[in-house]
Write a protein that holds these residues in place. Structure first.
Motif, PDB file in Angstrom:
ATOM      1  N   TYR A   1      49.350  55.777  37.767  1.00 29.17           N
ATOM      2  CA  TYR A   1      50.355  56.582  37.065  1.00 29.17           C
ATOM      3  C   TYR A   1      51.656  55.799  36.871  1.00 29.17           C
ATOM      4  CZ  TYR A   1      53.922  60.195  36.373  1.00 29.17           C
ATOM      5  OH  TYR A   1      54.980  60.932  35.896  1.00 29.17           O
ATOM      6  N   LEU A   2      52.101  55.118  37.917  1.00 30.08           N
ATOM      7  CA  LEU A   2      53.324  54.314  37.808  1.00 30.08           C
ATOM      8  C   LEU A   2      53.158  53.192  36.791  1.00 30.08           C
ATOM      9  CD1 LEU A   2      54.454  54.054  41.546  1.00 30.08           C
ATOM     10  CD2 LEU A   2      55.512  55.415  39.732  1.00 30.08           C
ATOM     11  N   ALA A   3      51.958  52.599  36.749  1.00 29.78           N
ATOM     12  CA  ALA A   3      51.700  51.546  35.763  1.00 29.78           C
ATOM     13  C   ALA A   3      51.783  52.099  34.338  1.00 29.78           C
ATOM     14  CB  ALA A   3      50.332  50.916  36.014  1.00 29.78           C
ATOM     15  N   LEU A   4      51.257  53.297  34.133  1.00 30.79           N
ATOM     16  CA  LEU A   4      51.333  53.920  32.809  1.00 30.79           C
ATOM     17  C   LEU A   4      52.785  54.192  32.416  1.00 30.79           C
ATOM     18  CD1 LEU A   4      48.358  56.462  33.051  1.00 30.79           C
ATOM     19  CD2 LEU A   4      48.388  54.262  31.851  1.00 30.79           C
TER      20      LEU A   4
ATOM     21  N   LEU B   1      45.579  43.863  46.269  1.00 32.56           N
ATOM     22  CA  LEU B   1      45.943  44.941  45.353  1.00 32.56           C
ATOM     23  C   LEU B   1      47.356  44.739  44.814  1.00 32.56           C
ATOM     24  CD1 LEU B   1      44.561  48.164  47.117  1.00 32.56           C
ATOM     25  CD2 LEU B   1      43.809  47.220  44.926  1.00 32.56           C
ATOM     26  N   ALA B   2      48.279  44.355  45.695  1.00 32.23           N
ATOM     27  CA  ALA B   2      49.670  44.130  45.277  1.00 32.23           C
ATOM     28  C   ALA B   2      49.765  42.959  44.309  1.00 32.23           C
ATOM     29  CB  ALA B   2      50.547  43.890  46.499  1.00 32.23           C
ATOM     30  N   LEU B   3      49.019  41.892  44.581  1.00 32.93           N
ATOM     31  CA  LEU B   3      49.055  40.716  43.710  1.00 32.93           C
ATOM     32  C   LEU B   3      48.500  41.038  42.330  1.00 32.93           C
ATOM     33  CD1 LEU B   3      49.545  37.710  43.289  1.00 32.93           C
ATOM     34  CD2 LEU B   3      47.265  37.271  44.248  1.00 32.93           C
ATOM     35  N   LEU B   4      47.376  41.755  42.284  1.00 35.82           N
ATOM     36  CA  LEU B   4      46.781  42.110  40.992  1.00 35.82           C
ATOM     37  C   LEU B   4      47.716  43.003  40.190  1.00 35.82           C
ATOM     38  CD1 LEU B   4      44.390  41.970  39.068  1.00 35.82           C
ATOM     39  CD2 LEU B   4      43.372  43.897  40.298  1.00 35.82           C
TER      40      LEU B   4
ATOM     41  N   ASP C   1      49.468  42.308  36.473  1.00 30.57           N
ATOM     42  CA  ASP C   1      49.365  43.233  35.346  1.00 30.57           C
ATOM     43  C   ASP C   1      50.743  43.594  34.801  1.00 30.57           C
ATOM     44  OD1 ASP C   1      47.798  44.597  33.528  1.00 30.57           O
ATOM     45  OD2 ASP C   1      47.715  46.428  34.707  1.00 30.57           O
ATOM     46  N   LEU C   2      51.687  43.889  35.684  1.00 25.12           N
ATOM     47  CA  LEU C   2      53.040  44.232  35.230  1.00 25.12           C
ATOM     48  C   LEU C   2      53.695  43.041  34.539  1.00 25.12           C
ATOM     49  CD1 LEU C   2      54.381  46.322  38.264  1.00 25.12           C
ATOM     50  CD2 LEU C   2      53.247  47.135  36.178  1.00 25.12           C
ATOM     51  N   ALA C   3      53.468  41.839  35.068  1.00 20.04           N
ATOM     52  CA  ALA C   3      54.024  40.643  34.436  1.00 20.04           C
ATOM     53  C   ALA C   3      53.410  40.421  33.054  1.00 20.04           C
ATOM     54  CB  ALA C   3      53.786  39.426  35.330  1.00 20.04           C
ATOM     55  N   TYR C   4      52.116  40.686  32.927  1.00 15.50           N
ATOM     56  CA  TYR C   4      51.452  40.510  31.640  1.00 15.50           C
ATOM     57  C   TYR C   4      51.982  41.511  30.608  1.00 15.50           C
ATOM     58  CZ  TYR C   4      47.750  39.832  28.195  1.00 15.50           C
ATOM     59  OH  TYR C   4      47.061  39.567  27.038  1.00 15.50           O
ATOM     60  N   ILE C   5      52.274  42.724  31.052  1.00 14.43           N
ATOM     61  CA  ILE C   5      52.864  43.728  30.155  1.00 14.43           C
ATOM     62  C   ILE C   5      54.169  43.191  29.563  1.00 14.43           C
ATOM     63  CG2 ILE C   5      53.940  46.008  30.052  1.00 14.43           C
ATOM     64  CD1 ILE C   5      51.913  46.835  32.277  1.00 14.43           C
ATOM     65  N   CYS C   6      55.006  42.613  30.400  1.00 16.81           N
ATOM     66  CA  CYS C   6      56.279  42.056  29.925  1.00 16.81           C
ATOM     67  C   CYS C   6      56.053  40.829  29.045  1.00 16.81           C
ATOM     68  CB  CYS C   6      57.161  41.693  31.114  1.00 16.81           C
ATOM     69  SG  CYS C   6      57.672  43.118  32.110  1.00 16.81           S
ATOM     70  N   PHE C   7      55.056  40.012  29.391  1.00  9.40           N
ATOM     71  CA  PHE C   7      54.746  38.831  28.587  1.00  9.40           C
ATOM     72  C   PHE C   7      54.346  39.218  27.171  1.00  9.40           C
ATOM     73  CE2 PHE C   7      51.162  36.214  27.031  1.00  9.40           C
ATOM     74  CZ  PHE C   7      51.858  35.045  26.731  1.00  9.40           C
TER      75      PHE C   7
ATOM     76  N   LEU D   1      42.792  45.246  33.425  1.00 13.87           N
ATOM     77  CA  LEU D   1      43.258  44.865  34.759  1.00 13.87           C
ATOM     78  C   LEU D   1      43.469  46.090  35.639  1.00 13.87           C
ATOM     79  CD1 LEU D   1      45.740  41.948  33.976  1.00 13.87           C
ATOM     80  CD2 LEU D   1      43.587  41.793  35.250  1.00 13.87           C
ATOM     81  N   LEU D   2      43.895  47.200  35.042  1.00 19.74           N
ATOM     82  CA  LEU D   2      44.031  48.427  35.826  1.00 19.74           C
ATOM     83  C   LEU D   2      42.663  48.930  36.281  1.00 19.74           C
ATOM     84  CD1 LEU D   2      46.844  50.434  33.975  1.00 19.74           C
ATOM     85  CD2 LEU D   2      46.957  49.336  36.220  1.00 19.74           C
ATOM     86  N   SER D   3      41.649  48.800  35.436  1.00 16.46           N
ATOM     87  CA  SER D   3      40.302  49.176  35.860  1.00 16.46           C
ATOM     88  C   SER D   3      39.824  48.283  37.005  1.00 16.46           C
ATOM     89  CB  SER D   3      39.325  49.077  34.675  1.00 16.46           C
ATOM     90  OG  SER D   3      39.529  50.129  33.749  1.00 16.46           O
ATOM     91  N   VAL D   4      40.120  46.990  36.916  1.00 19.85           N
ATOM     92  CA  VAL D   4      39.782  46.074  38.013  1.00 19.85           C
ATOM     93  C   VAL D   4      40.523  46.483  39.283  1.00 19.85           C
ATOM     94  CG1 VAL D   4      39.922  43.687  38.820  1.00 19.85           C
ATOM     95  CG2 VAL D   4      39.245  44.160  36.470  1.00 19.85           C
ATOM     96  N   HIS D   5      41.756  46.919  39.128  1.00 21.22           N
ATOM     97  CA  HIS D   5      42.548  47.367  40.275  1.00 21.22           C
ATOM     98  C   HIS D   5      41.895  48.581  40.935  1.00 21.22           C
ATOM     99  CE1 HIS D   5      46.042  48.929  42.524  1.00 21.22           C
ATOM    100  NE2 HIS D   5      46.502  47.695  42.478  1.00 21.22           N
TER     101      HIS D   5
END
Length: 327
Positions: free
Chosen positions: A79-82, A138-141, A145-151, A179-183
């Motif tokens: 949810y936070l990722a969304l 989990l934290a690293l993945l 993902d968050l970094a890729y969103i910004c990229f 990546l969220l599914s992998v998470h």
């Protein structure tokens, strides 16, 4: 991420001084209520995680899947990722929205970029803390993902091809969801100690097909509209409709292949066939669209298919696996 825009460069509005907590909290609350309503985003996060982990549990019946704290934490994390995706997209689309959607919160001044970037930082801290509590992988993945969103914001700024060609944009932006599914799969493995990568791939493809039905549906138009970000503009109406329907049918086929309701008995068999009833949303959307009652494939049935398919998969998984509670 969402659709490509005409100019994805971030241009903050005039700065109005330091962010004030007393001023920003109600503004941010109103922003999320308008642009990321809980009834939609929470529902999507809950059903996505439950359906994906339910699929993994059916594929790994000895895993000892439980409806407990790790599962709840994963739902919160998704949810936070969304929300993070929504906040980034609002900034990325600012110049486009100033021209075409001036009534949205950011262009009309109901929120500003400084406040959105502050909430981005808070989400990152919360995500890393929550995920690291359970597992550093989990934290690293999640950080990746968050970094890729910004990229992706910068990538669209650098590349006109990514920015303007809708299928290229989809190709580079869908990894955020993948990546969220992998998470979710990794969280399942951390909680149960099982879940091979082959099962993760099948579950991820099920979720991808379900999401892609919604993605293609909401950008399939009855007429070619110059400048509009529609898949039907790129490949034609028939091909776009075929992608829309084909993804949904593929999702239902995978769900039934995983659950195998024809091998079940009694109530479990009835629950196992539940995902198939999501076909009604495909029929309803197609009927409204081909009847020319909507200029694009109606988003309601498309979202209804996504939610009902995920719910059906989860209910079927409950009937097949009978998970424990707690832990």
């Amino acid at each position: 991420m969402t659709s490509p825009t005409t100019d994805p460069t971030l241009h903050p509005p005039a700065h109005r001084g330091p962010v004030s907590l007393a001023r920003s909290v109600p503004r941010l609350s109103a922003f999320f209520a308008e642009r990321a309503p809980a009834r939609v985003y929470v529902t999507y996060a809950v059903l996505w995680v439950l359906a994906l982990q339910g699929t993994l549990a059916v594929l790994n019946p000895a895993a000892g899947w439980r409806l407990g704290a790790p599962l709840l934490a994963e739902i919160v994390s998704v949810y936070l990722a969304l929300l993070f995706i929504r906040v980034v997209d609002e900034q990325k689309d600012l110049e486009y929205d100033r021209r075409y959607n001036p009534d949205r919160p950011l262009p009309r001044g109901a929120i500003d970029v400084a406040e959105l970037r502050a909430v981005m930082a808070l989400i990152v801290v919360a995500q890393l803390a929550l995920n690291a509590w359970f597992s550093w992988p989990l934290a690293l993945l999640m950080a990746v993902d968050l970094a890729y969103i910004c990229f992706l914001v910068r990538l669209e700024r650098w590349s006109a091809v990514v920015r303007e060609r809708i299928f290229v944009n989809l190709l580079v932006s869908y990894p955020v969801q993948a990546l969220l599914s992998v998470h979710v799969w990794l969280a399942f493995r951390e909680a149960t100690g099982t879940g091979p990568a082959t099962d993760a791939l099948l579950a991820a493809v099920l979720c991808a097909c379900t999401f892609m039905h919604y993605e293609f549906a909401r950008k399939t138009g009855a007429r070619k509209v110059p400048g509009a970000t529609l898949y039907s503009n790129a490949v034609g109406l028939r091909a776009s409709v075929a992608l829309t329907v084909g993804c949904a049918v593929a999702a239902l086929g995978i769900a039934l292949a995983v659950i195998r309701p024809w091998e079940l008995n009694g109530a479990a068999a009835l629950a196992g066939w539940l995902p198939l009833t999501a076909f009604g949303f495909i029929w309803g959307g197609a009927e409204r669209f081909t009847g020319r009652r909507t200029p694009t494939w109606p988003p309601g049935p498309a979202m209804g298919f996504l939610a009902w398919c995920y719910l059906g998969v989860f209910v079927a998984a409950l009937a097949v696996v009978r998970p424990g509670v707690g832990g």
